[in-house]
Scaffold this motif. Sequence first.
Motif, PDB file in Angstrom:
ATOM      1  N   THR A  55       2.867   2.969   3.672  1.00 34.08           N
ATOM      2  CA  THR A  55       2.150   2.518   2.485  1.00 34.08           C
ATOM      3  C   THR A  55       2.154   3.659   1.479  1.00 34.08           C
ATOM      4  O   THR A  55       1.437   4.659   1.674  1.00 34.08           O
ATOM      5  CB  THR A  55       0.700   2.128   2.817  1.00 34.08           C
ATOM      6  OG1 THR A  55       0.698   1.143   3.851  1.00 34.08           O
ATOM      7  CG2 THR A  55       0.004   1.562   1.588  1.00 34.08           C
ATOM      8  N   ASP A  57       0.755   4.036  -1.333  1.00 33.33           N
ATOM      9  CA  ASP A  57      -0.570   4.321  -1.899  1.00 33.33           C
ATOM     10  C   ASP A  57      -1.318   5.361  -1.069  1.00 33.33           C
ATOM     11  O   ASP A  57      -1.970   6.260  -1.611  1.00 33.33           O
ATOM     12  CB  ASP A  57      -1.417   3.043  -1.949  1.00 33.33           C
ATOM     13  CG  ASP A  57      -0.858   2.018  -2.915  1.00 33.33           C
ATOM     14  OD1 ASP A  57       0.317   2.144  -3.289  1.00 33.33           O
ATOM     15  OD2 ASP A  57      -1.595   1.097  -3.295  1.00 33.33           O
ATOM     16  N   SER A  58      -1.247   5.241   0.241  1.00 31.97           N
ATOM     17  CA  SER A  58      -1.965   6.173   1.117  1.00 31.97           C
ATOM     18  C   SER A  58      -1.399   7.585   0.999  1.00 31.97           C
ATOM     19  O   SER A  58      -2.141   8.575   1.005  1.00 31.97           O
ATOM     20  CB  SER A  58      -1.895   5.696   2.564  1.00 31.97           C
ATOM     21  OG  SER A  58      -2.527   4.438   2.712  1.00 31.97           O
ATOM     22  N   ALA A 102      -7.280   4.833  -2.994  1.00 37.52           N
ATOM     23  CA  ALA A 102      -5.881   4.475  -2.727  1.00 37.52           C
ATOM     24  C   ALA A 102      -5.581   4.525  -1.229  1.00 37.52           C
ATOM     25  O   ALA A 102      -4.821   3.694  -0.717  1.00 37.52           O
ATOM     26  CB  ALA A 102      -4.948   5.406  -3.482  1.00 37.52           C
ATOM     27  N   CYS A 103      -6.192   5.485  -0.522  1.00 39.02           N
ATOM     28  CA  CYS A 103      -5.984   5.598   0.928  1.00 39.02           C
ATOM     29  C   CYS A 103      -6.662   4.457   1.677  1.00 39.02           C
ATOM     30  O   CYS A 103      -6.074   3.840   2.574  1.00 39.02           O
ATOM     31  CB  CYS A 103      -6.533   6.929   1.440  1.00 39.02           C
ATOM     32  SG  CYS A 103      -5.529   8.371   1.036  1.00 39.02           S
ATOM     33  N   PRO A 106      -5.145   0.217   0.220  1.00 42.34           N
ATOM     34  CA  PRO A 106      -3.798   0.196  -0.363  1.00 42.34           C
ATOM     35  C   PRO A 106      -3.553  -1.087  -1.147  1.00 42.34           C
ATOM     36  O   PRO A 106      -3.962  -2.168  -0.738  1.00 42.34           O
ATOM     37  CB  PRO A 106      -2.881   0.263   0.873  1.00 42.34           C
ATOM     38  CG  PRO A 106      -3.738   0.867   1.950  1.00 42.34           C
ATOM     39  CD  PRO A 106      -5.128   0.361   1.681  1.00 42.34           C
ATOM     40  N   GLY A 107      -2.906  -0.950  -2.292  1.00 39.87           N
ATOM     41  CA  GLY A 107      -2.592  -2.108  -3.115  1.00 39.87           C
ATOM     42  C   GLY A 107      -3.477  -2.249  -4.329  1.00 39.87           C
ATOM     43  O   GLY A 107      -3.136  -2.982  -5.270  1.00 39.87           O
ATOM     44  N   THR A 110      -1.878   0.831  -6.927  1.00 40.44           N
ATOM     45  CA  THR A 110      -0.496   1.203  -6.635  1.00 40.44           C
ATOM     46  C   THR A 110       0.197   1.913  -7.792  1.00 40.44           C
ATOM     47  O   THR A 110       0.683   3.034  -7.659  1.00 40.44           O
ATOM     48  CB  THR A 110       0.318  -0.043  -6.238  1.00 40.44           C
ATOM     49  OG1 THR A 110      -0.277  -0.638  -5.090  1.00 40.44           O
ATOM     50  CG2 THR A 110       1.758   0.342  -5.922  1.00 40.44           C
TER      51      THR A 110
END
Length: 211
Positions: A55, A57-58, A102-103, A106-107, A110
Amino acid sequence: MHLVLEGQQKEKTSSTLREESDLSFEVVILLVFGVFMLLFGLLLVGIHTGDLPYTPDSTYGLFLVIVAFQVVTMGKTPFGDLRRSWAVVVLGICTAVVGMVACFIPGTLTTPVRVLVGVLLAGGGTALLLQLFLAEGRARTWLKVPGVLRHLTLACTSVYLLSVALGLVTLLPGITTDPETAVLLLLYGVFFFYLAWSIQKAARAYPRGET
């Protein structure tokens, strides 16, 4: 006799473990960045083949949290050193919050976190590179002195150039392949370790307060 020697060895080992490290906080943060980049580069190979879940974002969020920690504790930003004022501390905390969101989810952020990380890397690397060679008492002075200061110049230059490259890769997905990006990340991690070593050696060779 054997028991005495064994006891002395254990005491020596215990004393070594309790001995305070002389690593500065800045060096420790750089080592963390180095581990982060090396691990990301190694894992990206498995991510590219689809063997590992991923992911973005993470990853971006964790990077922002580490950057925020550096800003809050030392006033060191990706664009240069600032006085550790309340404004800088609040900015660091806000950056950490964005990274944590963000972690955790996620999404949700982004595009913003990707652009933010890209700007921090590319813009920060460019700004630091200009400061390195244009500011008084930095690269132009360091290069005249043989020894660790030349290592410091090379380490800084390498880290800043790779920051710009990875920032562009982040802002413009698709300009490199995953294997190429993995190589850049591995080099980035190695040069972070080199920079940490150079700063530690320079701090020992030129203690604070000396010219």
